[in-house]
Scaffold this motif. Structure first.
Motif, mmCIF file in Angstrom:
data_model
loop_
_atom_site.group_PDB
_atom_site.id
_atom_site.type_symbol
_atom_site.label_atom_id
_atom_site.label_comp_id
_atom_site.label_asym_id
_atom_site.label_seq_id
_atom_site.Cartn_x
_atom_site.Cartn_y
_atom_site.Cartn_z
ATOM 1 N N THR A 42 41.000 -61.139 -20.079
ATOM 2 C CA THR A 42 41.147 -60.923 -18.637
ATOM 3 C C THR A 42 40.114 -61.734 -17.858
ATOM 4 N N ILE A 43 38.869 -61.736 -18.345
ATOM 5 C CA ILE A 43 37.820 -62.506 -17.681
ATOM 6 C C ILE A 43 38.177 -63.980 -17.661
ATOM 7 N N VAL A 44 38.552 -64.514 -18.808
ATOM 8 C CA VAL A 44 38.819 -65.948 -18.909
ATOM 9 C C VAL A 44 39.960 -66.362 -17.992
ATOM 10 N N GLU A 45 41.072 -65.658 -18.053
ATOM 11 C CA GLU A 45 42.221 -66.045 -17.239
ATOM 12 C C GLU A 45 41.894 -65.942 -15.752
ATOM 13 N N ASN A 46 41.152 -64.910 -15.375
ATOM 14 C CA ASN A 46 40.862 -64.726 -13.958
ATOM 15 C C ASN A 46 39.756 -65.631 -13.456
ATOM 16 N N ILE A 47 38.933 -66.193 -14.334
ATOM 17 C CA ILE A 47 38.031 -67.250 -13.892
ATOM 18 C C ILE A 47 38.866 -68.421 -13.371
ATOM 19 N N GLY A 48 39.969 -68.707 -14.045
ATOM 20 C CA GLY A 48 40.870 -69.733 -13.546
ATOM 21 C C GLY A 48 41.447 -69.374 -12.193
ATOM 22 N N VAL A 49 41.869 -68.127 -12.022
ATOM 23 C CA VAL A 49 42.422 -67.677 -10.742
ATOM 24 C C VAL A 49 41.372 -67.769 -9.639
ATOM 25 N N LEU A 50 40.164 -67.287 -9.927
ATOM 26 C CA LEU A 50 39.079 -67.352 -8.939
ATOM 27 C C LEU A 50 38.747 -68.797 -8.592
ATOM 28 N N ALA A 51 38.723 -69.648 -9.603
ATOM 29 C CA ALA A 51 38.411 -71.058 -9.376
ATOM 30 C C ALA A 51 39.419 -71.698 -8.434
ATOM 31 N N GLY A 52 40.665 -71.228 -8.485
ATOM 32 C CA GLY A 52 41.672 -71.752 -7.579
ATOM 33 C C GLY A 52 41.322 -71.538 -6.120
ATOM 34 N N ARG A 53 40.534 -70.494 -5.838
ATOM 35 C CA ARG A 53 40.104 -70.223 -4.466
ATOM 36 C C ARG A 53 38.910 -71.098 -4.069
ATOM 37 N N PHE A 54 37.973 -71.312 -5.002
ATOM 38 C CA PHE A 54 36.707 -71.955 -4.651
ATOM 39 C C PHE A 54 36.690 -73.469 -4.900
ATOM 40 N N ALA A 55 37.528 -73.954 -5.802
ATOM 41 C CA ALA A 55 37.508 -75.385 -6.130
ATOM 42 C C ALA A 55 37.899 -76.219 -4.921
ATOM 43 N N GLN A 56 37.118 -77.240 -4.657
ATOM 44 C CA GLN A 56 37.351 -78.104 -3.501
ATOM 45 C C GLN A 56 37.861 -79.470 -3.954
ATOM 46 N N PRO A 57 38.693 -80.101 -3.146
ATOM 47 C CA PRO A 57 39.255 -81.395 -3.546
ATOM 48 C C PRO A 57 38.163 -82.409 -3.889
ATOM 49 N N HIS A 58 38.450 -83.191 -4.903
ATOM 50 C CA HIS A 58 37.596 -84.307 -5.316
ATOM 51 C C HIS A 58 36.187 -83.846 -5.697
ATOM 52 N N SER A 59 36.094 -82.684 -6.341
ATOM 53 C CA SER A 59 34.799 -82.180 -6.793
ATOM 54 C C SER A 59 34.816 -81.924 -8.295
ATOM 55 N N VAL A 60 33.619 -81.779 -8.853
ATOM 56 C CA VAL A 60 33.448 -81.477 -10.267
ATOM 57 C C VAL A 60 33.428 -79.961 -10.459
ATOM 58 N N LEU A 61 34.057 -79.489 -11.524
ATOM 59 C CA LEU A 61 34.011 -78.085 -11.930
ATOM 60 C C LEU A 61 33.315 -78.024 -13.285
ATOM 61 N N TYR A 62 32.315 -77.162 -13.435
ATOM 62 C CA TYR A 62 31.558 -77.091 -14.682
ATOM 63 C C TYR A 62 31.907 -75.842 -15.480
ATOM 64 N N ASP A 63 32.099 -76.045 -16.772
ATOM 65 C CA ASP A 63 32.194 -74.954 -17.750
ATOM 66 C C ASP A 63 30.990 -75.108 -18.663
ATOM 67 N N LEU A 64 29.955 -74.303 -18.414
ATOM 68 C CA LEU A 64 28.680 -74.454 -19.121
ATOM 69 C C LEU A 64 28.609 -73.477 -20.292
ATOM 70 N N GLY A 65 28.383 -74.009 -21.483
ATOM 71 C CA GLY A 65 28.503 -73.196 -22.692
ATOM 72 C C GLY A 65 29.975 -72.987 -22.977
ATOM 73 N N SER A 66 30.693 -74.100 -23.030
ATOM 74 C CA SER A 66 32.161 -74.071 -23.016
ATOM 75 C C SER A 66 32.790 -73.599 -24.312
ATOM 76 N N SER A 67 32.021 -73.559 -25.405
ATOM 77 C CA SER A 67 32.531 -73.178 -26.728
ATOM 78 C C SER A 67 33.845 -73.918 -27.016
ATOM 79 N N LEU A 68 34.936 -73.198 -27.256
ATOM 80 C CA LEU A 68 36.195 -73.860 -27.605
ATOM 81 C C LEU A 68 37.056 -74.205 -26.397
ATOM 82 N N GLY A 69 36.500 -74.037 -25.191
ATOM 83 C CA GLY A 69 37.196 -74.502 -24.002
ATOM 84 C C GLY A 69 38.175 -73.528 -23.394
ATOM 85 N N ALA A 70 38.038 -72.226 -23.665
ATOM 86 C CA ALA A 70 38.986 -71.261 -23.091
ATOM 87 C C ALA A 70 38.922 -71.265 -21.567
ATOM 88 N N VAL A 71 37.706 -71.276 -21.014
ATOM 89 C CA VAL A 71 37.571 -71.300 -19.557
ATOM 90 C C VAL A 71 38.081 -72.625 -18.995
#
Length: 247
Positions: A42-71
């Motif tokens: 639930t956390i992982v999927e909703n980080i994507g949903v939340l990111a949809g609100r905050f992500a701005q055009p032409h910007s970098v998004l960081y996944d820090l401690g990305s492990s296998l890349g679920a986020v």
């Protein structure tokens, strides 16, 4: 891709060594995290949903401690802002190699996904680019406590106005009765997911010197000290929680 069941601590060990994110852990990590962290999908999927609100055009998004890349995969599914790219960072060679394999498989299943750079690096030494979204998903608890404020301060400085940090962590509790109850409930969760008493005990020993959780109050105070103006808890399941920190 095949995923092995987590049996790393199923046999008695003469010496339980400190937990490391090596090839053995990588091989079983999807099963391990699902059976060990309540609410993780639930956390992982909703980080994507939340990111949809905050992500701005032409910007970098960081996944820090990305492990296998679920986020990272969740960000790619949900962020529609034009021109974004994801930078996924982990200090484990084994994790980075497998993460790249998983993301390549995702590329073959979906069209027009955000580009990703998967980097093997220490996030404490990372030179942050201006960013609208940073995810620290069960990563800060593995950072030296003396350097957590420093890291959060540098993330705050890199965040664009209107961006966000999403921080997910295991919690400890100042109240002894609350701590004992939620610890016991977490152990019940692991039992319900098939872990034996031996596996639970040996993994706890492996993690005790490596993973050092903070209280919710400590997280809030540290984030405010790092320069964030608002800290909003958005999810908690037992002793695991996720927060939104706004610059």
């Amino acid at each position: 891709m095949t995923q092995d069941p987590d049996r790393l601590f199923a046999q008695p060990l003469a010496q339980v060594r400190d937990f490391v994110f090596n090839e053995d852990v990588v091989r079983v990590f999807p099963d391990m995290i699902k059976r060990s962290v309540p609410g993780y999908p639930t956390i992982v999927e909703n980080i994507g949903v939340l990111a949809g609100r905050f992500a701005q055009p032409h910007s970098v998004l960081y996944d820090l401690g990305s492990s296998l890349g679920a986020v990272t995969q969740a960000l790619r599914r949900h962020v529609k802002a034009e021109g974004c790219r994801v930078v996924a960072v982990d200090n484990s060679t084994a994790m980075v190699e497998r993460c790249r394999e998983y993301l390549h498989a995702q590329d073959s299943m979906f069209q027009e996904l955000l580009p990703v750079d998967v980097i093997e690096a220490d996030i404490l030494a990372l030179d942050f680019q201006p960013t609208s979204l940073v995810a620290l998903n069960f990563t800060l608890q593995f950072i030296d406590p003396e350097r957590r404020l420093e890291l959060l301060g540098r993330i705050r400085q890199a965040l664009l106005p209107g961006g966000a940090l999403i921080l997910s962590e295991k919690l400890r509790f100042a109240d002894d009765e609350e701590q004992a109850l939620l610890t016991d409930l977490h152990i019940d969760f692991k039992r319900a997911n098939g872990y034996s008493e031996l596996e639970i005990a040996q993994k706890r020993s492996a993690l005790e010197n490596v993973m050092r959780p903070d209280s919710l109050e400590d997280h809030r105070d540290r984030l405010l000290a790092a320069g964030f103006r608002k800290v909003v808890p958005w999810f908690q399941c037992l002793n695991f929680a996720s927060l939104i920190a706004l610059p």
